[in-house]
Motif scaffolding. Structure first.
Motif, PDB file in Angstrom:
ATOM      1  N   GLU A 143      39.761  43.863  28.769  1.00  0.00           N
ATOM      2  CA  GLU A 143      39.123  43.426  30.005  1.00  0.00           C
ATOM      3  C   GLU A 143      37.625  43.676  29.962  1.00  0.00           C
ATOM      4  OE1 GLU A 143      43.050  45.505  31.376  1.00  0.00           O
ATOM      5  OE2 GLU A 143      41.461  45.803  29.889  1.00  0.00           O
ATOM      6  N   LEU A 175      36.119  38.907  36.471  1.00  0.00           N
ATOM      7  CA  LEU A 175      36.701  39.708  35.401  1.00  0.00           C
ATOM      8  C   LEU A 175      37.297  38.780  34.345  1.00  0.00           C
ATOM      9  CD1 LEU A 175      38.587  42.415  37.500  1.00  0.00           C
ATOM     10  CD2 LEU A 175      36.170  42.324  36.842  1.00  0.00           C
ATOM     11  N   CYS A 232      39.773  38.734  30.697  1.00  0.00           N
ATOM     12  CA  CYS A 232      40.763  39.431  29.880  1.00  0.00           C
ATOM     13  C   CYS A 232      40.943  38.611  28.605  1.00  0.00           C
ATOM     14  CB  CYS A 232      42.077  39.558  30.628  1.00  0.00           C
ATOM     15  SG  CYS A 232      43.438  40.210  29.638  1.00  0.00           S
ATOM     16  N   TRP A 285      47.063  40.386  36.832  1.00  0.00           N
ATOM     17  CA  TRP A 285      46.091  41.436  37.093  1.00  0.00           C
ATOM     18  C   TRP A 285      46.716  42.436  38.063  1.00  0.00           C
ATOM     19  CZ3 TRP A 285      41.433  42.103  34.727  1.00  0.00           C
ATOM     20  CH2 TRP A 285      40.901  41.021  34.019  1.00  0.00           C
ATOM     21  N   ARG A 309      45.726  46.535  39.848  1.00  0.00           N
ATOM     22  CA  ARG A 309      44.616  47.455  40.059  1.00  0.00           C
ATOM     23  C   ARG A 309      45.154  48.810  40.489  1.00  0.00           C
ATOM     24  NH1 ARG A 309      41.819  44.827  45.529  1.00  0.00           N
ATOM     25  NH2 ARG A 309      43.491  45.388  46.995  1.00  0.00           N
ATOM     26  N   ILE A 358      42.886  33.650  40.268  1.00  0.00           N
ATOM     27  CA  ILE A 358      43.253  33.868  38.872  1.00  0.00           C
ATOM     28  C   ILE A 358      43.283  32.529  38.157  1.00  0.00           C
ATOM     29  CG2 ILE A 358      45.748  33.746  39.310  1.00  0.00           C
ATOM     30  CD1 ILE A 358      46.096  35.954  37.165  1.00  0.00           C
ATOM     31  N   TYR A 412      41.141  34.967  33.625  1.00  0.00           N
ATOM     32  CA  TYR A 412      40.032  35.364  34.496  1.00  0.00           C
ATOM     33  C   TYR A 412      40.555  35.778  35.862  1.00  0.00           C
ATOM     34  CZ  TYR A 412      37.466  32.662  31.003  1.00  0.00           C
ATOM     35  OH  TYR A 412      36.953  32.176  29.829  1.00  0.00           O
ATOM     36  N   LEU A 413      39.755  36.614  36.530  1.00  0.00           N
ATOM     37  CA  LEU A 413      39.998  36.922  37.942  1.00  0.00           C
ATOM     38  C   LEU A 413      38.655  36.863  38.645  1.00  0.00           C
ATOM     39  CD1 LEU A 413      42.216  37.716  39.994  1.00  0.00           C
ATOM     40  CD2 LEU A 413      41.453  40.093  39.678  1.00  0.00           C
ATOM     41  N   TYR A 427      40.778  47.729  37.333  1.00  0.00           N
ATOM     42  CA  TYR A 427      41.549  46.492  37.257  1.00  0.00           C
ATOM     43  C   TYR A 427      42.096  46.327  35.842  1.00  0.00           C
ATOM     44  CZ  TYR A 427      40.126  45.059  41.906  1.00  0.00           C
ATOM     45  OH  TYR A 427      39.956  44.994  43.278  1.00  0.00           O
ATOM     46  N   TYR A 428      43.404  46.087  35.773  1.00  0.00           N
ATOM     47  CA  TYR A 428      44.101  45.962  34.495  1.00  0.00           C
ATOM     48  C   TYR A 428      44.663  44.554  34.324  1.00  0.00           C
ATOM     49  CZ  TYR A 428      44.147  51.072  34.487  1.00  0.00           C
ATOM     50  OH  TYR A 428      43.782  52.385  34.499  1.00  0.00           O
ATOM     51  N   CYS A 429      44.545  44.058  33.123  1.00  0.00           N
ATOM     52  CA  CYS A 429      45.184  42.814  32.720  1.00  0.00           C
ATOM     53  C   CYS A 429      46.504  43.142  32.038  1.00  0.00           C
ATOM     54  CB  CYS A 429      44.253  42.062  31.770  1.00  0.00           C
ATOM     55  SG  CYS A 429      44.905  40.522  31.134  1.00  0.00           S
ATOM     56  N   TRP A 437      49.268  45.684  27.987  1.00  0.00           N
ATOM     57  CA  TRP A 437      48.255  46.066  28.970  1.00  0.00           C
ATOM     58  C   TRP A 437      46.913  46.270  28.294  1.00  0.00           C
ATOM     59  CZ3 TRP A 437      49.144  46.625  34.226  1.00  0.00           C
ATOM     60  CH2 TRP A 437      50.488  46.539  34.617  1.00  0.00           C
TER      61      TRP A 437
END
Length: 123
Positions: free
Chosen positions: A6, A20, A22, A36, A38, A70, A80-81, A94-96, A113
């Protein structure tokens, strides 16, 4: 095997926007669902949005619907976010995530992840 990285987080003011990204490794990423999540300090990781392999299926948490979008570019192996109208309560890592199984809002349905990117929104 898929590796996710990310980027795009940062410190912004309330009302600002961020995008964001990824980036995924692997030639078959287009066959993976992506999402995504968080996690704010002291809280559990929560679902934000997911997207199907083609990009046509999306879903959002109620708290971000209408503000976050998204999307994915399979040619670039990137999800993308877009975060608009950010508020202090959006502050989190924030995690993908990705998986081949099924579209899901649950963390345990995603095998792969990223390391996360910090988003901090000041008031």
């Amino acid at each position: 095997q898929v590796q996710l990285v990310e980027s795009g987080g940062g410190l912004v003011q309330a009302g600002d926007s961020l995008r964001l990204s990824c980036a995924a490794s692997g030639r078959t990423f287009s066959s993976y669902y992506a999402a995504w999540f968080r996690q704010a300090p002291g809280k559990e990781r929560e679902f934000v949005a997911f997207i199907g392999w083609s990009g046509s299926d999306t879903n959002y948490a109620g708290s971000v619907k209408g503000r976050f979008t998204i999307s994915r570019d399979n040619a670039k192996n990137t999800v993308y976010l877009q975060l608009n109208s950010l508020q202090p309560e959006d502050t989190a890592v924030y995690y993908c995530a990705a998986d081949r199984g099924r579209l899901s809002t649950r963390t345990y349905d995603y095998r792969y992840w990223g390391q996360g990117t910090q988003v901090t929104v000041s008031s």
